[in-house]
Design a protein around this motif. Structure first.
Motif, PDB file in Angstrom:
ATOM      1  N   MET A 203       0.769  -1.186  -0.068  1.00 44.54           N
ATOM      2  CA  MET A 203      -0.026   0.066   0.236  1.00 44.54           C
ATOM      3  C   MET A 203       0.783   1.126  -0.246  1.00 44.54           C
ATOM      4  O   MET A 203       1.788   1.356   0.895  1.00 44.54           O
ATOM      5  N   LEU A 204       0.666   2.195  -0.780  1.00 46.87           N
ATOM      6  CA  LEU A 204       1.347   3.380  -1.078  1.00 46.87           C
ATOM      7  C   LEU A 204       0.765   4.229   0.204  1.00 46.87           C
ATOM      8  O   LEU A 204      -0.198   4.594   0.346  1.00 46.87           O
ATOM      9  N   SER A 205       1.894   4.584   0.971  1.00 45.10           N
ATOM     10  CA  SER A 205       1.674   5.703   2.179  1.00 45.10           C
ATOM     11  C   SER A 205       1.306   7.176   1.259  1.00 45.10           C
ATOM     12  O   SER A 205       1.733   7.360   0.217  1.00 45.10           O
ATOM     13  N   ALA A 206       0.697   7.834   2.109  1.00 48.87           N
ATOM     14  CA  ALA A 206       0.219   9.257   1.754  1.00 48.87           C
ATOM     15  C   ALA A 206       1.876  10.004   1.590  1.00 48.87           C
ATOM     16  O   ALA A 206       1.696  10.802   0.587  1.00 48.87           O
ATOM     17  N   GLU A 207       2.745   9.638   2.312  1.00 53.59           N
ATOM     18  CA  GLU A 207       4.086  10.426   2.285  1.00 53.59           C
ATOM     19  C   GLU A 207       4.690   9.935   0.679  1.00 53.59           C
ATOM     20  O   GLU A 207       5.222  10.683   0.234  1.00 53.59           O
ATOM     21  N   THR A 208       4.594   8.591   0.438  1.00 51.71           N
ATOM     22  CA  THR A 208       5.094   8.236  -0.924  1.00 51.71           C
ATOM     23  C   THR A 208       4.266   8.794  -2.043  1.00 51.71           C
ATOM     24  O   THR A 208       4.976   9.393  -3.022  1.00 51.71           O
ATOM     25  N   LYS A 209       2.987   8.936  -1.820  1.00 54.13           N
ATOM     26  CA  LYS A 209       2.170   9.489  -2.844  1.00 54.13           C
ATOM     27  C   LYS A 209       2.766  10.876  -3.012  1.00 54.13           C
ATOM     28  O   LYS A 209       2.895  11.598  -4.010  1.00 54.13           O
ATOM     29  N   ASP A 210       2.882  11.894  -1.966  1.00 51.61           N
ATOM     30  CA  ASP A 210       3.083  13.002  -1.910  1.00 51.61           C
ATOM     31  C   ASP A 210       4.555  13.228  -2.641  1.00 51.61           C
ATOM     32  O   ASP A 210       4.665  14.286  -3.472  1.00 51.61           O
ATOM     33  N   PHE A 211       5.342  12.508  -2.273  1.00 51.13           N
ATOM     34  CA  PHE A 211       6.663  12.400  -2.947  1.00 51.13           C
ATOM     35  C   PHE A 211       6.771  12.122  -4.367  1.00 51.13           C
ATOM     36  O   PHE A 211       7.480  13.078  -5.208  1.00 51.13           O
ATOM     37  N   LEU A 212       5.930  11.077  -4.863  1.00 52.82           N
ATOM     38  CA  LEU A 212       5.857  11.165  -6.253  1.00 52.82           C
ATOM     39  C   LEU A 212       5.289  12.112  -7.173  1.00 52.82           C
ATOM     40  O   LEU A 212       5.572  12.171  -8.466  1.00 52.82           O
ATOM     41  N   GLU A 213       4.435  12.893  -6.450  1.00 53.10           N
ATOM     42  CA  GLU A 213       3.863  13.985  -7.025  1.00 53.10           C
ATOM     43  C   GLU A 213       4.558  15.105  -6.863  1.00 53.10           C
ATOM     44  O   GLU A 213       3.899  16.352  -7.333  1.00 53.10           O
ATOM     45  N   SER A 214       5.575  15.257  -6.250  1.00 51.56           N
ATOM     46  CA  SER A 214       6.202  16.468  -6.006  1.00 51.56           C
ATOM     47  C   SER A 214       7.138  16.958  -7.064  1.00 51.56           C
ATOM     48  O   SER A 214       7.133  16.183  -8.328  1.00 51.56           O
ATOM     49  N   GLY A 215       8.222  17.643  -7.059  1.00 48.92           N
ATOM     50  CA  GLY A 215       9.127  17.941  -7.810  1.00 48.92           C
ATOM     51  C   GLY A 215      10.544  17.207  -8.048  1.00 48.92           C
ATOM     52  O   GLY A 215      11.480  17.620  -8.391  1.00 48.92           O
ATOM     53  N   CYS A 216      10.367  15.966  -7.571  1.00 46.92           N
ATOM     54  CA  CYS A 216      11.370  14.924  -7.562  1.00 46.92           C
ATOM     55  C   CYS A 216      11.731  14.665  -9.124  1.00 46.92           C
ATOM     56  O   CYS A 216      10.983  14.892 -10.035  1.00 46.92           O
ATOM     57  N   ALA A 217      13.032  14.545  -9.322  1.00 44.16           N
ATOM     58  CA  ALA A 217      13.605  14.240 -10.775  1.00 44.16           C
ATOM     59  C   ALA A 217      12.792  12.952 -11.124  1.00 44.16           C
ATOM     60  O   ALA A 217      12.839  11.832 -10.444  1.00 44.16           O
ATOM     61  N   LEU A 218      12.425  12.807 -12.634  1.00 47.85           N
ATOM     62  CA  LEU A 218      11.782  11.661 -13.051  1.00 47.85           C
ATOM     63  C   LEU A 218      12.370  11.265 -14.146  1.00 47.85           C
ATOM     64  O   LEU A 218      12.541  11.987 -15.325  1.00 47.85           O
ATOM     65  N   ILE A 219      13.120  10.260 -14.079  1.00 44.88           N
ATOM     66  CA  ILE A 219      13.720   9.819 -14.898  1.00 44.88           C
ATOM     67  C   ILE A 219      12.982   8.265 -15.737  1.00 44.88           C
ATOM     68  O   ILE A 219      12.699   7.418 -14.840  1.00 44.88           O
ATOM     69  N   VAL A 220      12.699   8.616 -16.965  1.00 45.42           N
ATOM     70  CA  VAL A 220      11.729   7.284 -17.434  1.00 45.42           C
ATOM     71  C   VAL A 220      12.562   6.374 -18.576  1.00 45.42           C
ATOM     72  O   VAL A 220      13.369   7.011 -19.162  1.00 45.42           O
ATOM     73  N   ALA A 221      12.523   5.364 -18.208  1.00 50.74           N
ATOM     74  CA  ALA A 221      13.290   4.239 -18.994  1.00 50.74           C
ATOM     75  C   ALA A 221      12.163   3.428 -19.954  1.00 50.74           C
ATOM     76  O   ALA A 221      11.273   3.041 -19.188  1.00 50.74           O
TER      77      ALA A 221
ATOM     78  N   GLY B  19       5.960  15.332 -14.657  1.00 48.56           N
ATOM     79  CA  GLY B  19       5.214  15.327 -13.664  1.00 48.56           C
ATOM     80  C   GLY B  19       4.435  14.204 -13.718  1.00 48.56           C
ATOM     81  O   GLY B  19       4.408  13.386 -14.575  1.00 48.56           O
ATOM     82  N   LEU B  20       3.739  13.764 -12.463  1.00 46.50           N
ATOM     83  CA  LEU B  20       3.368  12.540 -12.375  1.00 46.50           C
ATOM     84  C   LEU B  20       1.892  12.479 -11.283  1.00 46.50           C
ATOM     85  O   LEU B  20       2.178  13.462 -10.302  1.00 46.50           O
ATOM     86  N   PHE B  21       0.984  12.025 -11.527  1.00 47.31           N
ATOM     87  CA  PHE B  21      -0.390  11.666 -10.642  1.00 47.31           C
ATOM     88  C   PHE B  21      -0.351  10.401 -10.211  1.00 47.31           C
ATOM     89  O   PHE B  21      -0.288   9.656 -11.125  1.00 47.31           O
ATOM     90  N   VAL B  22      -0.546  10.099  -9.075  1.00 47.32           N
ATOM     91  CA  VAL B  22      -0.881   8.882  -8.716  1.00 47.32           C
ATOM     92  C   VAL B  22      -2.326   8.854  -8.771  1.00 47.32           C
ATOM     93  O   VAL B  22      -3.148   9.575  -8.182  1.00 47.32           O
ATOM     94  N   ILE B  23      -3.008   7.776  -9.521  1.00 47.45           N
ATOM     95  CA  ILE B  23      -4.258   7.634  -9.712  1.00 47.45           C
ATOM     96  C   ILE B  23      -4.838   6.784  -8.833  1.00 47.45           C
ATOM     97  O   ILE B  23      -6.181   7.188  -8.100  1.00 47.45           O
ATOM     98  N   ASP B  24      -4.242   5.430  -8.486  1.00 47.42           N
ATOM     99  CA  ASP B  24      -4.704   4.866  -7.444  1.00 47.42           C
ATOM    100  C   ASP B  24      -3.286   3.810  -6.930  1.00 47.42           C
ATOM    101  O   ASP B  24      -2.361   4.200  -7.474  1.00 47.42           O
ATOM    102  N   GLU B  25      -3.618   2.940  -6.004  1.00 42.20           N
ATOM    103  CA  GLU B  25      -2.595   2.040  -5.795  1.00 42.20           C
ATOM    104  C   GLU B  25      -1.644   1.494  -6.892  1.00 42.20           C
ATOM    105  O   GLU B  25      -0.522   1.426  -6.664  1.00 42.20           O
ATOM    106  N   GLY B  26      -2.450   1.101  -7.951  1.00 44.11           N
ATOM    107  CA  GLY B  26      -1.444   0.532  -9.016  1.00 44.11           C
ATOM    108  C   GLY B  26      -1.063   1.240 -10.509  1.00 44.11           C
ATOM    109  O   GLY B  26      -0.766   0.693 -11.207  1.00 44.11           O
TER     110      GLY B  26
END
Length: 153
Positions: free
Chosen positions: A1-19, A34-41
């Motif tokens: 389960m993704l925590s609220a803290e992890t969701k906030d981190f992923l939706e922040s201004g963290c560097a996003l490298i896509v492979a 940029g990235l939005f968490v839609i739901d758990e998966g």
């Protein structure tokens, strides 16, 4: 389960490298905007609309890995999954890009001293929103725990 803290981190201004990987197995790396968490998966990832190679790889093979890293601390997470669909970015997506760039560029400027005006030249003009299913999730923060599986949505 993704925590609220992890969701906030992923939706922040963290560097996003896509492979991505081509149908012939050739790897390719690009930047997420940029990235939005839609739901758990599932996540909604914003890519440059002119990034033809990444978009072709996703549409033809579908496999993707995204590394999200906090510039000041190097706290990093990696998600692996597959492409579901894409569509042109909407107003919410464009606002996400603006917020993402503001946060990301501020971190770079504060950490590395890189002038914001130089970073802003990298910003694409248009975006594609890609929905991805996330199947694996890893801690990639440098140190003894790097590579440890965190959660599988």
């Amino acid at each position: 389960m993704l925590s609220a803290e992890t969701k906030d981190f992923l939706e922040s201004g963290c560097a996003l490298i896509v492979a991505t990987v081509s149908s012939s197995g050739e790897p390719f790396a690009t930047r997420g905007w940029g990235l939005f968490v839609i739901d758990e998966g599932r996540v909604r990832l914003l890519l440059d609309e002119r990034d033809e190679r990444a978009l072709a790889d996703l549409r033809h093979g579908g496999r993707v890995a995204i590394t999200a890293a906090h510039v000041p601390t190097l706290h990093s997470l990696q998600m692996k999954g597959r492409f579901v669909r894409s569509e042109p970015a909407d107003d919410r997506d464009r606002q996400k890009v603006m917020d993402y760039c503001d946060n990301f560029f501020t971190d770079i400027e504060n950490t590395d001293g890189q002038p914001r005006r130089l970073l802003e030249r990298l910003v694409p003009e248009g975006y594609v929103a890609c929905e991805l299913v996330i199947e694996e999730f890893y801690d990639q923060t440098p140190g003894p725990g790097a590579g440890a599986s965190l959660v599988q949505p």
